[in-house]
Design an enzyme around this catalytic site. Structure first.
Site, short mmCIF file in Angstrom:
data_model
loop_
_atom_site.label_atom_id
_atom_site.label_comp_id
_atom_site.label_asym_id
_atom_site.label_seq_id
_atom_site.Cartn_x
_atom_site.Cartn_y
_atom_site.Cartn_z
N SER A 186 38.06 33.54 41.73
CA SER A 186 37.12 34.71 41.32
C SER A 186 36.25 34.82 42.52
O SER A 186 35.82 34.21 43.32
CB SER A 186 36.57 34.67 40.00
OG SER A 186 35.58 33.93 39.88
N TYR A 189 39.13 38.55 40.81
CA TYR A 189 38.43 39.16 39.75
C TYR A 189 36.98 38.66 39.51
O TYR A 189 36.70 37.90 40.23
CB TYR A 189 39.25 38.85 38.19
CG TYR A 189 39.15 37.41 38.20
CD1 TYR A 189 38.18 37.12 37.11
CD2 TYR A 189 40.00 36.59 38.59
CE1 TYR A 189 38.05 35.61 36.81
CE2 TYR A 189 39.99 35.04 38.26
CZ TYR A 189 38.94 34.71 37.52
OH TYR A 189 38.79 33.47 37.09
#
Length: 127
Positions: free
Chosen positions: A25, A58
């Site tokens: 991430s 993400y």
């Protein structure tokens, strides 16, 4: 017809940290996320202006006011601390929605402070 359009952009942010041993991430200061309406766990596309790398991951919300832009996991191999990056999200819109769509763009300074907010209605050049 559904088209994929830019929805939000964090323009010229600087990488503050890189953490290879995290699960994955990008961690971004929550104040910055709110300014451009990017949510935790939302998919983002990232462009590294220093080396040309383009990748997706993400979002994890970071500490407010920290200016944190930290690439985690495998993505950390694609950046170095201090690199300038562009972080974008996209939305799938129909023709009617496109007519009123205005992406939110946060232009950052070297300390990851927003110096300008642009609500793009048409193509805008930001240097």
């Amino acid at each position: 017809m559904i088209r994929t359009m830019m929805n939000a952009k964090i323009h010229r942010a600087r990488v503050t940290e890189s953490n290879l041993n995290y699960v994955g991430s990008i961690t971004i200061d929550s104040d910055i996320l709110e300014a451009v309406d990017i949510l935790p766990n939302e998919k983002v596309a990232i462009v590294n202006n220093n080396n040309g790398a383009r990748f997706e991951t993400y979002v994890i919300a970071g500490e407010r006011g920290s200016g944190k832009i930290c690439l985690n996991g495998a993505a950390s191999r694609l950046v170095e601390v201090g690199d300038v990056v562009i972080i974008m999200t996209y939305a799938q819109l129909n023709e009617e929605e496109i007519q009123n769509h205005a992406p939110k763009v946060a232009v950052m300074n070297e300390d990851n402070v927003i110096i300008e907010m642009i609500h793009e209605k048409e193509n805008t050049i930001v240097l």
